[in-house]
Design a protein around this motif. Structure first.
Motif, PDB file in Angstrom:
ATOM      1  N   HIS A 153       0.662  -1.603   0.461  1.00  0.00           N
ATOM      2  CA  HIS A 153       0.031  -0.082  -0.408  1.00  0.00           C
ATOM      3  C   HIS A 153       0.595   1.267   0.179  1.00  0.00           C
ATOM      4  O   HIS A 153       0.263   1.953  -0.567  1.00  0.00           O
ATOM      5  CB  HIS A 153      -1.324   0.018   1.156  1.00  0.00           C
ATOM      6  CG  HIS A 153      -2.160  -0.803   1.033  1.00  0.00           C
ATOM      7  ND1 HIS A 153      -2.720  -0.924   0.284  1.00  0.00           N
ATOM      8  CD2 HIS A 153      -1.549  -2.467   1.981  1.00  0.00           C
ATOM      9  CE1 HIS A 153      -3.906  -2.231   0.657  1.00  0.00           C
ATOM     10  NE2 HIS A 153      -3.057  -3.357   0.947  1.00  0.00           N
ATOM     11  N   GLN A 186      -9.915 -11.791   1.661  1.00  0.00           N
ATOM     12  CA  GLN A 186     -10.200 -10.658   1.259  1.00  0.00           C
ATOM     13  C   GLN A 186     -11.707 -10.697   0.432  1.00  0.00           C
ATOM     14  O   GLN A 186     -12.278 -11.700  -0.310  1.00  0.00           O
ATOM     15  CB  GLN A 186      -9.127 -10.248   0.201  1.00  0.00           C
ATOM     16  CG  GLN A 186      -8.077 -10.411   0.291  1.00  0.00           C
ATOM     17  CD  GLN A 186      -6.882  -9.464  -0.644  1.00  0.00           C
ATOM     18  OE1 GLN A 186      -7.273  -8.902  -1.497  1.00  0.00           O
ATOM     19  NE2 GLN A 186      -5.857 -10.394  -1.152  1.00  0.00           N
ATOM     20  N   ARG A 243      -8.082  -3.141  -6.828  1.00  0.00           N
ATOM     21  CA  ARG A 243      -6.496  -2.173  -5.935  1.00  0.00           C
ATOM     22  C   ARG A 243      -6.734  -1.689  -6.203  1.00  0.00           C
ATOM     23  O   ARG A 243      -6.471  -0.154  -5.808  1.00  0.00           O
ATOM     24  CB  ARG A 243      -6.017  -2.872  -4.532  1.00  0.00           C
ATOM     25  CG  ARG A 243      -6.859  -3.860  -3.929  1.00  0.00           C
ATOM     26  CD  ARG A 243      -5.517  -4.499  -3.210  1.00  0.00           C
ATOM     27  NE  ARG A 243      -6.855  -5.375  -1.924  1.00  0.00           N
ATOM     28  CZ  ARG A 243      -6.430  -5.803  -0.229  1.00  0.00           C
ATOM     29  NH1 ARG A 243      -4.933  -6.099  -0.541  1.00  0.00           N
ATOM     30  NH2 ARG A 243      -7.015  -5.860   0.296  1.00  0.00           N
TER      31      ARG A 243
END
Length: 326
Positions: A147, A179, A187
């Motif tokens: 991230h 998930q 994402r």
């Protein structure tokens, strides 16, 4: 034919590594790439000399597809001085900067920020090279490294491609149990970059998807792409894994219907791009190369105790010592 031979080379290297591990000739953990050959091969086919990659704990295939030497690979697995890392890296830390392999990584998602750093360097130096970060979809995409790194790469529009090798299992936990999203590619939206999911067992599909992402990154100013390659490992998470988390029927279905090498063989034969004899010759030639590489590795010496303190500090390109082991 380069794609086909590369996948065969990875398959035979990994099969031999499994055999040698079972014989006790390779120490420590070994995570094999059998079944995922199309991902590394398709990605590397879209790169050029000077482009770099970072790997995972399952990176023998990345190293080989990037041009790594089979002799150096087996020697490293044996901990020999002639290995790619002089016997000090082993299976999970194979690296060779001379071919653009910045290193495999025992940390889940550990190589992602390294690729972003390389991409930043390319941008600052005005080069048109691209960095590729390989990582697992089930574990790597849930790490903070993913991230933070993908966010910086997006903000700075760096020439990096994130390749998620989603083999459906985080060691023994299925993707659907950790998930809620159905694809890691989703994402990309959170960071304002393209996210693409591709059949990771189709080497041509991987190549075409990667080439589009690499060309986009290489143009400069357009930034990164997140690619999810849906793949499957034919062996356990590590050698010795009892694999009680998946059924025999599931594994057999993937091996019978989604073997990337068999699928590509069918493609080549149906279009008369190769004959059965030519494909068989590839297996024979590569098998001989693997046998020669193993013999070389077994005959090579181990590092001596005097080498313990070598390679423990680094010098940047200007030759100034910036860090040292005290």
């Amino acid at each position: 034919m380069w794609m086909y031979e590369t996948m065969v080379k990875i398959r035979l290297h990994e099969n031999k590594a499994a055999e040698l591990f079972a014989q006790g000739k390779i120490k420590g953990f070994v995570h094999l790439y059998v079944g995922e050959e199309a991902v590394a091969t398709g990605v590397m086919a879209a790169l050029k000399p000077g482009d770099v990659i970072t790997g995972t704990h399952r990176s023998h295939g990345h190293y080989i597809a990037k041009g790594g030497d089979l002799k150096a690979s087996f020697a490293e697995l044996f901990g020999k001085r002639t290995g790619s890392n002089k016997g000090k890296g082993g299976s999970m830390h194979i690296a060779d900067p001379s071919i653009g392999m910045l290193g495999a990584n025992g940390m889940v998602g550990g190589g992602i920020p390294h690729a972003v750093g390389a991409a930043l360097a390319f941008k600052l130096l005005g080069k048109d090279n691209v960095a590729v970060a390989f990582f697992g979809g089930e574990g790597g995409s849930n790490q903070q490294n993913f991230h933070e790194a993908i966010n910086l790469a997006a903000i700075w529009k760096l020439p990096v491609v994130f390749v998620c090798e989603n083999n459906l299992y985080q060691i023994s936990l299925h993707y659907s149990k950790q998930q809620l999203i159905t694809s890691v590619a989703e994402r990309g939206k959170a960071y304002g970059i393209p996210g693409v999911s591709v059949d990771g067992q189709d080497v041509l599909a991987v190549y075409e998807t990667t080439k589009e992402a690499v060309d986009r990154a290489r143009r400069g100013g357009e930034g990164p792409t997140l690619i999810e390659a849906r793949t499957y490992r034919f062996r356990g998470h590590f050698e010795g894994d009892p694999q009680i988390y998946r059924s025999k029927d599931e594994l057999e279905w993937w091996m019978n219907n989604k073997d990337p090498i068999k699928l590509f063989e069918k493609y080549l034969l149906e279009r008369s791009m190769a004959t059965r004899e030519e494909l068989d010759a590839v297996w024979k030639r590569v098998s001989n190369e693997v046998d020669e590489a193993v013999k070389f590795a077994l005959d090579s010496p181990y590092p001596g105790p005097e080498e313990l303190y070598e390679d423990v500090f680094a010098r940047p390109t200007n030759g100034v010592l910036v860090w040292r082991w005290e």
